[in-house]
Design an enzyme around this catalytic site. Structure first.
Site, short mmCIF file in Angstrom:
data_model
loop_
_atom_site.label_atom_id
_atom_site.label_comp_id
_atom_site.label_asym_id
_atom_site.label_seq_id
_atom_site.Cartn_x
_atom_site.Cartn_y
_atom_site.Cartn_z
N ASP A 28 63.92 0.66 -6.49
CA ASP A 28 63.16 1.33 -5.43
C ASP A 28 63.81 2.69 -5.14
OD1 ASP A 28 61.49 1.89 -3.34
OD2 ASP A 28 61.82 -0.01 -2.30
N ASP A 122 56.99 4.84 -6.98
CA ASP A 122 58.43 4.88 -6.72
C ASP A 122 59.14 3.53 -6.83
OD1 ASP A 122 57.44 3.76 -4.34
OD2 ASP A 122 59.21 4.46 -3.28
N GLU A 123 58.48 2.51 -7.32
CA GLU A 123 59.22 1.26 -7.50
C GLU A 123 58.66 0.44 -8.64
OE1 GLU A 123 58.53 -1.94 -4.45
OE2 GLU A 123 57.78 -0.24 -3.31
#
Length: 418
Positions: A28, A122-123
């Site tokens: 993350d 983003d993860e």
DNA sequence: TCTGGGGTCCTTTTGCCC
DNA sequence: TCTGGGGCAAAAGGACCC
């Protein structure tokens, strides 16, 4: 690998735990949008920075930790964030930069294993089972990823390492920012049970208050509640799901390519709109955008749905399933317009409209009836020509005449290329 | 405090067929 | 003919996530 010592769960990046069997990584990025924005604005480093839409109705997309200290967090209305942290610098989002950075980090992940499941820009989850021989144990791999991402992209991330997706995700949240946390197989329950119920995936505001009404405040409380009670309060599916998670049971595996289930677009007007012509024009724009994305991905969809949010925030949806799947903007628009007209609204104050296409399949595999849709063929040909022009001259180079003049009321001008 | 835009999943309701 | 209800798919709403 096992190191013999079995520490308590401990602080972020705590003492090494036994990572054997912990084949799931959750990576993350830390304050992703804000961190990426700082790459081009290094002078803002160390200052509270908020990324968000400039309009009066925007929400916070991301904020640096210097801003979070003041209570600012993502999804918070901009107005409120500015009040909480007046000294913060507000920057407009730069989606192209986010997309580029995201590509970069996903490539780092894929250099470890092909089993990468992106959750958002983003993860991602990684199954590192197959990488052990080449790269070492899960903890080692996690540390390598953290170093490589920071080195190549200039942003930090946090990594959760566990036996299941769900625990890995909680672990990365726990060690944020810029940390790594291993939850050894034998310590899952001890890690989970003290956490507040809201930490569980799928427990939001509403569910949390239902659980609070039952006197359940921690994951441990849920674990020790009869299944029938949870099922009655939350429905059979959610009840069973929560009970399983509370004991660390999570069967979901890391899947590299999940096909799309729906594709859509929506827009909140700058100010509420009651002019039907403006709503119609917006439906056209959203239909064209949605269909263009379908064509770009080689997909078609069979159900068209619209969403209408009124000034008081009540929201309705309407859907219609077509006899045949489509990727034609004109077909999507005609259907959307029909659904909207059927509402019979007369100058209602409208805050948002959206268009979505569901029942997605690959364009190649979708059955196609030759006798029908000759008009659609005409439209498809025209729209594919537009697609080609857009690729050559930029998005928005060609568009329907009703969308050419952006000086109309409300909404964003349709000229903003992505 | 006044709530974006992209989605997924679950539940309930509704309409249809038998 | 009326009524019930099972089974199903679609529609609608809502919670949730990032």
């Amino acid at each position: 690998m096992s190191r013999g010592n079995v520490p308590p769960i401990g602080p972020p990046t705590g003492p090494p735990g036994d990572d054997s069997g912990c084949t799931v990584l959750h990576v993350d990025m830390d304050a992703f949008y804000a961190s990426v924005s700082l790459l081009t604005r290094p002078e803002l480093r160390g200052r509270p920075v908020i990324v968000g839409g400039g309009g009066t109705r925007g929400v916070v997309l991301s904020a640096t930790y210097e801003a979070r200290v003041h209570g600012v967090h993502s999804a918070m209305p901009m107005m409120r964030a500015r009040r909480l942290c007046p000294q913060a610098v507000v920057v407009a989002p730069d989606h192209e930069a986010y997309s580029r950075a995201s590509h970069g980090v996903m490539e780092v992940f894929r250099s470890v294993t092909p089993l990468v499941e992106p959750i958002s820009l983003d993860e991602a989850f990684l199954d590192v089972r197959g990488a052990a021989r080449r790269m070492g144990g899960p903890r080692q791999i996690g540390e390598w990823i953290r170093a490589t991402v920071e080195d190549e992209q200039g942003i930090t991330c946090s990594v959760g390492v566990a036996t299941t997706k769900f625990v890995a995700k909680l672990a990365s949240a726990r060690c944020k920012p810029d940390g790594l946390l291993v939850v050894p197989a034998g310590e899952v329950v001890a890690f989970l049970h003290p956490l507040p119920v809201g930490a569980l995936w799928g427990v939001g505001e509403k569910t949390e208050s239902v659980l609070r009404g039952l006197g359940l405040h921690t994951v441990g409380d849920i674990a020790h509640t009869p299944l029938s009670t949870l099922e009655r309060a939350l429905g059979p599916a959610s009840g069973r799901h929560l009970a399983a998670l509370a004991w660390g049971r999570d069967e979901r595996v890391v899947v590299a390519h999940e096909p799309d289930k729906s594709i859509g677009a929506e827009n909140t007007f700058g100010t509420d709109v009651d002019d039907p012509a403006v709503v119609h024009r917006e439906l056209l724009r959203l239909s064209e955008r949605t269909a263009a994305r379908l064509r770009a991905s080689g997909q078609v969809g069979r159900t068209v749905s619209i969403k209408v949010r009124f000034a008081d925030f009540t929201t309705i949806t309407r859907a219609r399933t077509l006899p045949e799947s489509t990727d034609v903007g004109r077909v999507v628009y005609d259907t959307a317009l029909g659904l909207y007209a059927a509402l019979g609204l007369e100058r209602a104050r409208i805050r948002l409209v959206g268009v979505r296409v569901e029942g997605i399949s690959d364009a190649g595999s979708a059955p196609h009836q030759l006798a029908l849709g000759e008009r659609e063929h005409g439209w498809r040909d025209a729209e594919q020509a537009v697609d080609r022009a857009s690729r050559r001259f930029g998005a928005g180079a060609v568009r329907p005449a009703t969308l050419v003049d952006p000086s109309g009321t409300g909404g964003n001008p349709p000229t903003r290329a992505q």
